[in-house]
Design an enzyme around this catalytic site. Structure first.
Site, mmCIF file in Angstrom:
data_model
loop_
_atom_site.group_PDB
_atom_site.id
_atom_site.type_symbol
_atom_site.label_atom_id
_atom_site.label_comp_id
_atom_site.label_asym_id
_atom_site.label_seq_id
_atom_site.Cartn_x
_atom_site.Cartn_y
_atom_site.Cartn_z
ATOM 1 N N LEU B 210 1.146 2.341 5.795
ATOM 2 C CA LEU B 210 0.501 2.484 7.106
ATOM 3 C C LEU B 210 1.416 2.107 8.257
ATOM 4 C CD1 LEU B 210 -2.170 3.562 7.843
ATOM 5 C CD2 LEU B 210 -3.145 1.269 7.809
ATOM 6 N N CYS B 211 2.276 1.115 8.012
ATOM 7 C CA CYS B 211 3.160 0.690 9.100
ATOM 8 C C CYS B 211 4.161 1.785 9.452
ATOM 9 C CB CYS B 211 3.885 -0.603 8.732
ATOM 10 S SG CYS B 211 4.695 -0.541 7.135
ATOM 11 N N THR B 212 4.616 2.499 8.430
ATOM 12 C CA THR B 212 5.537 3.619 8.681
ATOM 13 C C THR B 212 4.827 4.696 9.496
ATOM 14 O OG1 THR B 212 6.522 3.212 6.515
ATOM 15 C CG2 THR B 212 7.087 5.289 7.593
#
Lengths: 331, 442
Positions: B210-212
């Site tokens: 999700l951070c990517t």
């Protein structure tokens, strides 16, 4: 019929071919749409090559065969209907082939490949030869070399199958490295020394040699109609091959030769699919085929490829059985 | 035997000839005879699961080979994008059931062939349905479905006194493809590695962190995922969840993904890519399906005829560059939760359903079970029901009347599962009631 080469894929084609365009890209798909294919010998393997290429969306496919459909063909050739027995094989294949993809031009030619002028073959981009004698295979291979046409030969012998490919790409390949079907027959095969146990060796090349030698001797494939006689020949050829390559018996168990009779549908499917796939892949700009001779090892359910190399040989080797019933290989 | 028997038996000349002659080469198990061909044609009942890319090829190969009795299950309908490889379907079949159209086509093309179609999920059928088949061949596109059918076939195994009754083994030949890759495996439930034994062979599904997606996208796929996961629910453009088949939805996602991509200097967002990500499209071609299906049918043929050694037992295929196959023997796990006998429920044979519950308790106190004070819970589809528990006084009081009742009065039928608890065992034992009267009739 629009004779101008179409360069753009229509919207409908994009949707129809979506799943394969995602795999090999729009450029290969465009190249496919311009491809003219000749398939010879409409038994199981040829029908499968045709089916897969027609579904992929080639420009045209000509199916050539002078022979008539016999009853046994109905079990291994998808295009035939039972009422086709007695009809010409190419003609009988038309209906079921065409409905696979109305975008492709499908033709039948009832001639024998040897009755055609050499220049006839220059009409095609790819020629797939099946169900022909080694002599005819070699002859057609030479013609393809002349016109730099992609050449594929494949066949099934019962459950066993093989494919030979000669892409005739002279741009990237040295003249010394060019191969032909004869190169394949004269390949200096050696066992894979990295394999410690002989029983793990893949004997497919030896099986291929035995079956082609059989065809040269009897001008046909092994048949159950003449089972006793043919199994004897195969036994002798096996012994001769083991001697020639100086390998032990257990590399080639007898079991391999028990199912090389007649036409086995699924093997035709596998060989036909592999040839069709190589045809498509060869259209990629950066395609380099690592091998040129492939086998289906039916006992292990394995497909393997090897690279044959050697000088281009112009004369055939002759195989005879002398008076003492020993098989000799003579130049 | 049929009226035009002559014609039809001549149809399978080559197959007949593969099977009818023994020789110096034959596999030790092989007993050649016209009976084998007859068996394959008439008595062999094969279930094909899936009527898509693999399914069409499977039905064709089996039909050509002489198999007359087949069933095919598929829950999908035909789409235009199927037609590049699912060759039993035509343009005007779009929207119809794959199973039904495929069956119809094969039945019309191959005389004598009777494919029965089921426009269903595999979960719609029970043990009695699956028990009728000689071999099951799968052309599925889901791991969950594979595990389900695997567990179903394992549940049909019969153990007599801890020994596997081999007649109850229904082989499962499983094929899978994805682009240029494929695999084939031969599973003999109870004897060789099952699907569950080798779950770790399945590659993990591609997911992006999700951070990517949120902060540091690098690929066009990240941009598309962002729109799909974050932007769609925030902006709610069509007041509904994403419908991958709606071009308006795809267009909206496409435009937003392009915007995001240009923000980050990423190229490669195309309409086709967006469709692929949203619908989780797997590329597919005719040739890979042809190879894998043909290999599956070859193995099924070997199993049905014992003509030569079968694949042992897992083959991986890849023809991206040239062709590559790798075959190895997947190992059966001793503690597999599906196929290991330790987890299998045991059968308890009772003569008829007029027996009383107390007699079951007596049986469990003797024989190999030697239980002290067994408690019994019956498993019913809606809810489990406690039949008798002896060591909890309040429950003992309310259930004690059941002891006098017959199995029939308690609604216990052939195949009902009972969960037995007892002080002699740390874990409950599952047993299945088997009424011999019914078994003798079949």
């Amino acid at each position: 019929m629009n004779s101008v080469e179409q360069n753009n894929i229509t919207e409908e084609e994009a949707e129809l071919y979506d799943r394969q365009i995602r795999l090999w890209g729009a450029n290969v798909q465009k190249a496919l749409r311009n491809l003219k294919i000749l398939v010879i010998g409409l038994k199981g393997v040829a029908a499968e090559i045709s089916k897969n290429l027609i579904l992929s969306g080639v420009k045209s496919i000509t199916m050539m065969d002078p022979e008539k459909v016999v009853e046994g063909d109905i079990n291994s050739q998808y295009f035939f209907y039972p009422e086709d027995v007695g009809q010409n094989r190419a003609q009988a294949s038309l209906k079921a082939a065409q409905i696979l993809n109305p975008n492709v031009v499908v033709r039948a030619d009832m001639s024998s490949p040897l009755d055609k002028s050499i220049s006839y073959y220059s009409n095609f981009d790819v020629i797939c030869v099946t169900n022909q004698s080694p002599e005819v295979i070699i002859c057609l291979n030479d013609i393809c070399k002349l016109y730099k046409i992609k050449f594929f030969n494949g066949d099934s012998f019962g459950m066993f199958g093989y494919i030979f490919e000669d892409l005739n790409e002279t741009e990237h390949v040295n003249p010394q490295e060019q191969v032909s079907f004869q190169t394949a027959l004269n390949h200096k095969w050696t066992p894979n020394t990295s394999i410690k146990k002989r029983k793990y060796e893949d004997p497919s090349y030896l099986i291929f040699k035995i079956l082609i030698d059989f065809y040269v001797i009897h001008d046909r494939k092994p048949s159950r109609n003449t089972y006793e006689h043919d199994s004897l020949t195969l036994t002798k050829l096996r012994k001769a091959i083991l001697n020639k390559f100086n390998v032990e018996e257990d590399i080639l168990p007898m079991e391999y030769l028990s199912n090389v009779y007649g036409e086995f549908g699924p093997t035709c499917s596998i060989i036909g699919a592999m040839i069709a796939q190589q045809v498509v892949k060869s259209l990629s700009d950066d395609f380099v085929s690592p091998h040129n001779l492939y086998f289906f090892n039916h006992l292990r359910c394995q497909l393997t490829g090897i690279t044959v190399s050697g000088e281009l040989i112009s004369q055939k080797k002759e195989i005879i059985i002398n008076s003492e019933n020993v098989v000799e290989l003579e130049v | 035997m049929n009226a035009d028997g002559n014609n039809k038996t001549r149809q399978f000349i080559y197959l007949r000839k593969i099977l009818e002659r023994a020789g110096p080469f034959c596999h030790p198990d092989f007993e050649p005879s016209p009976e084998i061909l007859n068996f394959i044609s008439n008595d062999c009942k094969i279930l094909v699961i899936g009527a898509g890319g693999l399914g069409c090829e499977l039905l064709k190969n089996l039909g050509l080979m002489g198999v007359k009795n087949m069933h095919v299950i598929d829950m999908d309908t035909i789409d235009l994008s199927n037609l590049n490889r699912q060759f039993l379907f035509r343009l005007n079949d779009i929207g119809k059931s794959k199973a039904e159209v495929a069956a119809k086509f094969i039945n019309e093309k191959i005389p004598g062939c009777k494919v029965e179609a089921h426009f269903n999920k595999i979960q719609d059928f029970d043990e009695d349905f699956y028990r009728q088949f000689t071999i099951v061949i799968c052309g599925l596109d889901s791991i969950v479905a594979r595990r389900w059918i695997n567990a179903m076939l394992v549940s049909l195994l019969i153990y007599d006194d801890e020994k596997l009754n081999q007649a109850s083994v229904i082989p499962l030949v499983d094929g899978g493809t994805e682009g240029f890759k494929g695999n084939v495996r031969v599973i003999l439930p109870g004897l060789t590695a099952c699907i569950e034994c080798t779950l770790d062979l399945f590659p993990p599904q591609v997911t992006y962190p999700l951070c990517t997606i949120a902060s540091t996208p690098r690929l066009p796929e990240h941009c598309i995922e962002f729109v799909k996961i974050v932007q769609w629910s925030k902006e709610n453009p069509f007041d509904t969840i994403i419908d991958g088949d709606d071009p308006n939805h795809i267009n909206w996602i496409f435009e937003k993904a392009q915007e995001r991509a240009s923000l980050f200097g990423i190229s490669g967002v195309s309409y086709r890519l967006v469709q692929g990500v949203i619908k989780n499209i797997i590329p597919a071609v005719a040739s890979t399906n042809a190879v894998i299906a043909a290999a599956c049918v070859t193995e099924a043929f070997k199993l049905a005829s014992s003509c030569c050694a079968t694949l042992n037992n897992y083959m991986m295929f890849n023809d991206v560059d040239g062709v590559y196959t790798y075959t190895y023997e997947a190992e059966k796990k001793d503690d597999c939760i599906v196929c290991s006998p330790a987890f299998r429920p045991k059968y308890v044979d009772v003569p008829h359903d007029g027996m009383k519950l107390s007699e079951i308790i007596e049986y469990l106190s003797e024989n190999q079970y030697q239980m002290k004070n067994p408690g019994i819970v019956a498993v019913f589809p809606e809810k489990n029901r406690t039949l008798y528990i002896s060591n909890v006084p309040s429950i003992e009081k309310t259930t004690k009347d059941n002891l006098k009742k017959t199995l029939k009065e308690l609604n216990l039928i052939n195949g009902t599962k009972l969960i037995i608890t007892d002080s002699t065992r740390p874990l409950p034992l599952e047993i299945i009631l088997r009424f011999s009267e019914i078994n003798n009739e079949t």
